[in-house]
Motif scaffolding. Structure first.
Motif, PDB file in Angstrom:
ATOM      1  N   ILE A 232       2.708   8.803  -5.039  1.00 35.24           N
ATOM      2  CA  ILE A 232       3.229   7.432  -5.127  1.00 35.24           C
ATOM      3  C   ILE A 232       4.471   7.389  -6.017  1.00 35.24           C
ATOM      4  O   ILE A 232       5.478   6.737  -5.696  1.00 35.24           O
ATOM      5  N   ILE A 233       4.413   8.093  -7.149  1.00 39.15           N
ATOM      6  CA  ILE A 233       5.565   8.128  -8.061  1.00 39.15           C
ATOM      7  C   ILE A 233       6.750   8.818  -7.400  1.00 39.15           C
ATOM      8  O   ILE A 233       7.881   8.307  -7.421  1.00 39.15           O
ATOM      9  N   THR A 312      -2.278   3.017  -2.307  1.00 40.89           N
ATOM     10  CA  THR A 312      -1.647   4.186  -1.695  1.00 40.89           C
ATOM     11  C   THR A 312      -0.981   3.818  -0.371  1.00 40.89           C
ATOM     12  O   THR A 312       0.190   4.159  -0.128  1.00 40.89           O
ATOM     13  N   GLY A 313      -1.714   3.127   0.492  1.00 42.13           N
ATOM     14  CA  GLY A 313      -1.172   2.768   1.791  1.00 42.13           C
ATOM     15  C   GLY A 313       0.040   1.857   1.682  1.00 42.13           C
ATOM     16  O   GLY A 313       1.069   2.084   2.332  1.00 42.13           O
ATOM     17  N   ALA A 314      -0.050   0.828   0.838  1.00 38.70           N
ATOM     18  CA  ALA A 314       1.017  -0.173   0.746  1.00 38.70           C
ATOM     19  C   ALA A 314       2.284   0.389   0.096  1.00 38.70           C
ATOM     20  O   ALA A 314       3.395   0.231   0.623  1.00 38.70           O
ATOM     21  N   TYR A 318       5.862   1.268   1.965  1.00 38.38           N
ATOM     22  CA  TYR A 318       7.070   0.535   1.572  1.00 38.38           C
ATOM     23  C   TYR A 318       8.244   1.492   1.359  1.00 38.38           C
ATOM     24  O   TYR A 318       9.379   1.214   1.776  1.00 38.38           O
ATOM     25  N   TYR A 319       7.998   2.640   0.709  1.00 37.81           N
ATOM     26  CA  TYR A 319       9.094   3.553   0.385  1.00 37.81           C
ATOM     27  C   TYR A 319       9.426   4.531   1.513  1.00 37.81           C
ATOM     28  O   TYR A 319      10.527   5.084   1.543  1.00 37.81           O
ATOM     29  N   ILE A 320       8.502   4.759   2.427  1.00 42.24           N
ATOM     30  CA  ILE A 320       8.766   5.687   3.532  1.00 42.24           C
ATOM     31  C   ILE A 320       9.327   4.941   4.740  1.00 42.24           C
ATOM     32  O   ILE A 320      10.233   5.418   5.426  1.00 42.24           O
ATOM     33  N   GLY A 321       8.772   3.752   5.001  1.00 41.36           N
ATOM     34  CA  GLY A 321       9.246   2.966   6.125  1.00 41.36           C
ATOM     35  C   GLY A 321       8.690   3.443   7.450  1.00 41.36           C
ATOM     36  O   GLY A 321       8.041   4.487   7.547  1.00 41.36           O
TER      37      GLY A 321
END
Length: 501
Positions: A232-233, A312-314, A318-321
């Motif tokens: 996530i980080i 984790t999912g959200a 958001y950052y991968i798209g």
């Protein structure tokens, strides 16, 4: 060990309707060295599960193992919590970002909470059922009990039970090969990496009791949690996801236009699969010192998993798209970050497969050596048989991993084939069976109070939900596999090709 005297077609129950046991059946079972010739009265079981003291049934279970070299009923709720956390804090949770990208964030989060709630509800049913019928030690015993004592039901459930566990092992062989390919830049044949994973996992499958596996289970869950936090980080601090070509990242609150039923069902089944691990609960309960403490376990674990899965999912979505999503989501991290985060998942890759191998071995071993010295003593035959069964499970799991070389579709396949029964249908039927037993009627509905009638309809929903997962779910999964093979998205069987992420 407690033996089941009868799986008769008539519901067990006392004339008073206050207990759920067949007096004659239990009277023959409850004779132990420490309670000789004790004729049990119906009322003695009404305090089973009392939080303040060990019940008579618990005392019997413990005394039954006195003097044995190997004691199985040794697990505390802390031991079982570790095992269940290792079952739920797993690599498959890294498929949640992909599921959310298909379903949209809002439906994805709603379905996550919904499925968690359904599984939590079934956990209460399972605990209640195991308390009412403590001679049922695993899902196969329960399957036979639900289907009127049919031997066919026991064996059919056993086939599904072993297949489910073996497929889970296969997933971990597959993922282990992916990891080794990823960190070594495909330094050797992928089949060899699968062999290495299976051999290492075999070693961790050997312990005979759940209590002895719990420390490794906690280590597995903690390192996987660290892996997820790092992922996530890293996905937040890296400049762009892997594969970035200048296309703007999009993030959808709702399903994108053109999302097919097959894709949506596959994403939904991935969520269901991660939650629906109830197949192991009866075995865990049967080896607890105080089975009633299992309630603490599933309440704690459910709270943890909902929070971790949702975040984790959200966040990763958001950052991968939508444009750069991979499954597992490690594939969207740049190489340096990917290797660091992925490496912390290694204990989980090894241990969870080992746990399911151990569960399968325990099931077969207990069936073959029930009431023999090999089950409770350190005999040569006992240990050779135990290790031999473990070896067999890993050979089959390795073959499965090489023949079915895909990740998300394999999760969906397992969910549609097995989670439908072990996650939902069985426990809807279990509630109905308990009420049939209580009221001694094939159709207990007229006797139910208002609260019981509500739960009666919920039980019906569980059965229908399981049937939906099996029918349309299996159709969607098979179609997805066909489409991906046609698109050459998967490698060939026993392939040396690179499958790194």
């Amino acid at each position: 060990m407690i033996e089941m005297s009868s799986f008769g077609s008539k519901p067990e129950g006392s004339e008073s309707g206050k207990t759920f046991y067949n007096y004659e059946v239990d009277k023959t079972m409850i004779k132990t060295p420490s309670v000789k010739n004790h004729d049990v009265e119906d009322g003695e079981f009404e305090q089973y599960g009392d939080d303040t003291s060990l019940s008579y049934r618990d005392a019997f279970e413990e005394s039954d193992e006195e003097g044995h070299q190997i004691k199985y009923k040794t697990s505390s709720w802390q031991h079982i919590t570790g095992l269940m956390l290792s079952e739920y804090i797993i690599l498959a949770m890294m498929s949640f970002p992909w599921s959310y990208s298909v379903l949209g964030l809002i439906p994805g989060l709603i379905l996550t909470v919904f499925v968690a709630g359904v599984v939590l509800y079934t956990s209460f049913i399972i605990l209640d059922y195991c308390e009412k019928f403590p001679h049922l030690k695993n899902a196969c015993d329960i399957g036979q009990h639900l289907f009127w004592g049919s031997n066919f039901a026991w064996y059919a459930t056993a086939v599904c039970y072993v297949a489910n566990n073996t497929l889970i092992q296969g997933v971990h062989v597959l993922v282990g090969g992916k990891y080794l390919n990823t960190i070594t830049n495909h330094s050797t044949c992928t089949v060899a990496f699968g062999v290495i994973t299976a051999i290492i996992s075999f070693v961790f499958s050997i312990p005979r009791t759940f209590a002895s596996m719990s420390k490794v289970a906690y280590f597995s869950a903690i390192t996987m949690f660290i892996s997820v936090i790092l992922a996530i980080i890293f996905v937040g601090i890296q400049d762009h996801p892997v594969g970035y070509d200048g296309t703007h990242l999009t993030f959808s609150l709702w399903p994108q236009k053109g999302t097919s039923y097959v894709d949506a069902m596959g994403a939904f089944l991935n969520i269901v699969y991660v939650f629906a691990a109830q197949v192991t609960y009866p075995q865990f309960i049967s080896e607890m010192k105080r089975p009633r403490d299992f309630k603490k376990v599933f309440l704690l674990v459910t709270a943890i998993e909902v929070v971790i899965y949702s975040i984790t999912g959200a966040v990763m979505y958001y950052y991968i798209g939508n444009e750069y999503m991979t499954t597992p989501a490690y594939g969207s991290l740049t190489r340096k970050y990917k290797i660091i985060a992925y490496s912390f998942a290694v204990p989980t890759i090894i241990f969870v497969g080992s746990l399911y191998s151990n569960i399968t071995t325990r099931f077969i071993f207990f069936k073959v050596f029930k009431n023999s010295e090999h089950m409770h003593s350190h005999t040569t035959i006992g240990w050779l048989s135990w290790i031999g069964i473990i070896v067999l499970t890993w050979i089959v799991a390795f073959i499965v991993a090489e023949v079915i070389p895909f990740f998300s579709d394999l999760l969906s396949l397992m969910c549609s084939l097995f989670a439908c029964w072990f996650g939902f249908v069985f426990w809807g039927m279990a509630y109905l069976r308990v009420k049939q037993t209580k009221y001694e009627k094939t159709n207990p509905y007229p006797c139910l109070d208002k609260g019981e009638k509500i739960r009666f309809y919920i039980a019906g929903f569980l059965i229908l939900f399981g049937v939906y997962v099996l029918g349309p779910g299996l159709y969607a999964t098979v179609q997805s596999i066909i489409y991906n093979f046609q698109a050459n998205a998967y490698g060939t069987v026993f392939s040396c090709a690179d499958n790194s992420i």
